[in-house]
Design an enzyme around this catalytic site. Structure first.
Site, PDB file in Angstrom:
ATOM      1  N   LYS A   1      76.358  33.087   4.184  1.00  0.00           N
ATOM      2  CA  LYS A   1      76.540  33.494   5.462  1.00  0.00           C
ATOM      3  C   LYS A   1      77.375  34.857   5.405  1.00  0.00           C
ATOM      4  O   LYS A   1      77.184  35.840   6.083  1.00  0.00           O
ATOM      5  CB  LYS A   1      77.588  32.546   6.374  1.00  0.00           C
ATOM      6  CG  LYS A   1      78.256  32.980   7.594  1.00  0.00           C
ATOM      7  CD  LYS A   1      78.881  31.901   8.302  1.00  0.00           C
ATOM      8  CE  LYS A   1      80.122  32.009   7.812  1.00  0.00           C
ATOM      9  NZ  LYS A   1      81.387  33.015   8.232  1.00  0.00           N
ATOM     10  N   ASN A   2      78.438  34.827   4.442  1.00  0.00           N
ATOM     11  CA  ASN A   2      79.424  36.219   4.445  1.00  0.00           C
ATOM     12  C   ASN A   2      78.662  37.338   3.955  1.00  0.00           C
ATOM     13  O   ASN A   2      79.042  38.464   4.254  1.00  0.00           O
ATOM     14  CB  ASN A   2      80.601  35.653   3.493  1.00  0.00           C
ATOM     15  CG  ASN A   2      81.439  34.683   4.323  1.00  0.00           C
ATOM     16  OD1 ASN A   2      81.610  34.550   5.514  1.00  0.00           O
ATOM     17  ND2 ASN A   2      82.372  33.996   3.610  1.00  0.00           N
TER      18      ASN A   2
ATOM     19  N   CYS B   1      92.073  40.454  19.134  1.00  0.00           N
ATOM     20  CA  CYS B   1      93.505  40.500  18.751  1.00  0.00           C
ATOM     21  C   CYS B   1      94.245  41.901  18.367  1.00  0.00           C
ATOM     22  O   CYS B   1      93.648  43.004  18.077  1.00  0.00           O
ATOM     23  CB  CYS B   1      93.183  39.709  17.334  1.00  0.00           C
ATOM     24  SG  CYS B   1      92.259  40.515  15.844  1.00  0.00           S
TER      25      CYS B   1
ATOM     26  N   ARG C   1      94.681  38.390   9.329  1.00  0.00           N
ATOM     27  CA  ARG C   1      93.567  39.016   8.687  1.00  0.00           C
ATOM     28  C   ARG C   1      93.299  40.303   8.999  1.00  0.00           C
ATOM     29  O   ARG C   1      92.522  40.855   9.923  1.00  0.00           O
ATOM     30  CB  ARG C   1      92.385  38.093   9.500  1.00  0.00           C
ATOM     31  CG  ARG C   1      92.571  36.697   9.224  1.00  0.00           C
ATOM     32  CD  ARG C   1      91.649  35.867   9.770  1.00  0.00           C
ATOM     33  NE  ARG C   1      90.245  35.910   9.040  1.00  0.00           N
ATOM     34  CZ  ARG C   1      89.204  34.986   9.197  1.00  0.00           C
ATOM     35  NH1 ARG C   1      89.123  34.142  10.291  1.00  0.00           N
ATOM     36  NH2 ARG C   1      87.967  35.075   8.295  1.00  0.00           N
TER      37      ARG C   1
ATOM     38  N   ASP D   1      88.180  29.262   1.328  1.00  0.00           N
ATOM     39  CA  ASP D   1      87.093  28.661   2.144  1.00  0.00           C
ATOM     40  C   ASP D   1      86.624  27.622   1.569  1.00  0.00           C
ATOM     41  O   ASP D   1      85.985  26.635   2.182  1.00  0.00           O
ATOM     42  CB  ASP D   1      85.962  29.457   2.317  1.00  0.00           C
ATOM     43  CG  ASP D   1      86.040  30.424   3.272  1.00  0.00           C
ATOM     44  OD1 ASP D   1      87.107  30.621   4.179  1.00  0.00           O
ATOM     45  OD2 ASP D   1      85.360  31.630   3.351  1.00  0.00           O
TER      46      ASP D   1
ATOM     47  N   ARG E   1      78.648  27.751  12.836  1.00  0.00           N
ATOM     48  CA  ARG E   1      78.689  28.984  12.450  1.00  0.00           C
ATOM     49  C   ARG E   1      78.464  29.184  11.073  1.00  0.00           C
ATOM     50  O   ARG E   1      78.115  30.453  10.385  1.00  0.00           O
ATOM     51  CB  ARG E   1      80.112  29.470  12.881  1.00  0.00           C
ATOM     52  CG  ARG E   1      80.400  29.707  14.196  1.00  0.00           C
ATOM     53  CD  ARG E   1      81.758  30.215  14.400  1.00  0.00           C
ATOM     54  NE  ARG E   1      82.212  31.238  13.465  1.00  0.00           N
ATOM     55  CZ  ARG E   1      83.192  31.198  12.752  1.00  0.00           C
ATOM     56  NH1 ARG E   1      83.946  30.377  12.744  1.00  0.00           N
ATOM     57  NH2 ARG E   1      83.430  32.532  11.952  1.00  0.00           N
TER      58      ARG E   1
END
Length: 423
Positions: free
Chosen positions: A22-23, A118, A123, A309, A401
């Protein structure tokens, strides 16, 4: 809202195919913005985050076609219609910020909403911005958007020295630098496999990159990039997650497409905990060595260290280990939100700031629990595999996700995992 029902107590046996990362895919997709030629990505994961990035790219004028049941993405940005990434899409996913560097490098300007609306801070998006400023970008933050402009003649090569390692910022600067004039040196660069995968894809498109996988990456800018076909690297986080499944509830699983080099530090911890990891012609076969899992201490670190993760999933394993384990989370704050939910299942966990002490119990108890984020979601499913009775994991929209068809993959190796459709 869907939930996942898990009935524990069953040992596993069989093979699980591991999807593309995914990343990595979320970074490779914006690379299409650097070129007017087609980019084809194979081994793409079928996830909601990929659909969100597809929506974002289409809003910019990129043509995106999904083939082979979504595992092939054909992208073309030959006719961009916009350089504005709107809040309504960007708010859904922080990876949306990765369109900023490519748009700025190719078009000379971009307006990108701050992810999630944000403020700069957690992050930190500021590392992305400082990196682009080192290439000559003029940046203005107003109305919740980054307004970016390249100098006349385009971005200029420069030295980008990150104060801390940032995967996303490294990716953004790396993409932008491919079209910058002159040489760019990225110091304290992230070393993750996803960075290496991006560099390989960009090189296939015609970029001149050296040093990926080390802490210093050098990029010689080129005038244009072309077309390429690239296979997305194996998802090391999905790989590690499914490696933990037989470790938690017994039996064995062969993770197809896995390799130890993707998860060296993680595999070392599994070995210390009493988990066997064997390389096979098709991937990795995982099982317990004998008896109960042993406590181990874990500190999350940038690659090649233990991945943040996989911290939540590892905690689920250590909840039933013999002894007390100490987990130090050094990457993200508030990354122990799964701990109270595991405690509802009988786990003994004491959290103090960025440190969690986990004293193993012989058996967890099934309970209704709530997913707080993506990795927490799957950690609770893993815990349910080891628990007596039934565990219901609520709010699993987070799960979709990052994991495709988790109930099918675990079900295929003998787990009792069922998705319950929401009302």
């Amino acid at each position: 809202m869907d939930s996942i029902l898990v009935k524990g107590g069953t040992e596993l046996a069989g093979a699980i195919p591991i999807a593309g990362a995914k990343n990595a895919c979320l970074t490779l997709m914006p690379a299409t913005l650097l070129s007017d030629g087609p980019l084809t990505l194979t081994n793409a994961p079928r996830l909601s985050d990929i659909r969100t990035m597809t929506e974002l790219l289409r809003s910019l004028g990129t043509e995106v076609t999904t083939l082979q049941d979504g595992q092939v993405l054909a992208l073309s940005s030959h006719a961009l219609s916009s350089t504005r990434a709107d809040y309504d899409i960007v708010r859904k996913m922080r990876a949306s910020i990765l369109v900023l560097g490519p748009l700025l490098a190719r078009e000379g300007h971009a307006e990108v909403s701050l992810p999630g609306g944000c403020a700069i801070g957690a992050r930190p998006v500021d590392l992305h911005l400082k990196g682009l400023e080192a290439l000559g970008a003029e940046l203005d933050l107003r109305d919740g958007y980054v307004h970016a402009k390249a100098p006349a003649g385009g971005l200029q090569g420069g030295v980008v020295d990150f104060p801390i390692v940032s995967v996303g910022a490294t990716e953004n600067v790396l993409m932008a630098a491919t079209l910058a004039r002159g040489t760019t040196t990225i110091k304290n660069a992230a070393r993750e496999p996803e960075i290496v995968d991006l560099a390989r894809c960009l090189r296939a498109m015609g970029a001149r990159i050296d040093g990926e996988g080390t802490d210093t990456i050098t990029v010689e800018g080129v005038d244009t990039l072309g077309s390429a076909t690239h296979r997305v690297v194996t998802d090391r986080i999905e790989l590690g997650t499914y490696m933990l499944a037989p470790a938690i509830c017994g039996g064995w699983v062969e993770c197809l497409g896995g390799s130890i080099e993707l998860l060296g530090a993680f595999c070392e911890k599994l070995d210390a905990a009493g988990i066997s990891v064997e390389e096979t012609p098709n991937g990795l076969k995982v099982s317990r060595k004998n008896g109960r899992v042993q406590a181990v201490d874990v500190t999350t670190e940038p690659f090649p260290g233990f991945p943040t993760d996989l911290q939540a999933q590892m905690m689920a394993l250590l909840c039933t280990a013999e002894g007390t384990s100490v987990l130090h989370e050094t990457i993200f704050e508030n990354r122990f939100m799964h701990a109270p939910e595991l405690m509802r299942m009988g786990a003994r966990i004491d959290v103090q700031g960025g440190t969690a002490r986990v004293t193993g119990v012989e058996r967890l108890k099934g309970a209704p629990v709530m997913a707080t984020d993506l990795r927490a979601s799957v950690s609770l499913i893993l815990a349910g595999l080891a628990a007596e009775g039934e565990t219901t994991v609520n709010r699993v929209y987070h799960l979709d996700r990052g994991y495709e068809r988790v109930e099918h993959k675990l079900g295929a190796v003998g787990a009792h995992v069922e998705r319950i459709a929401g009302q």
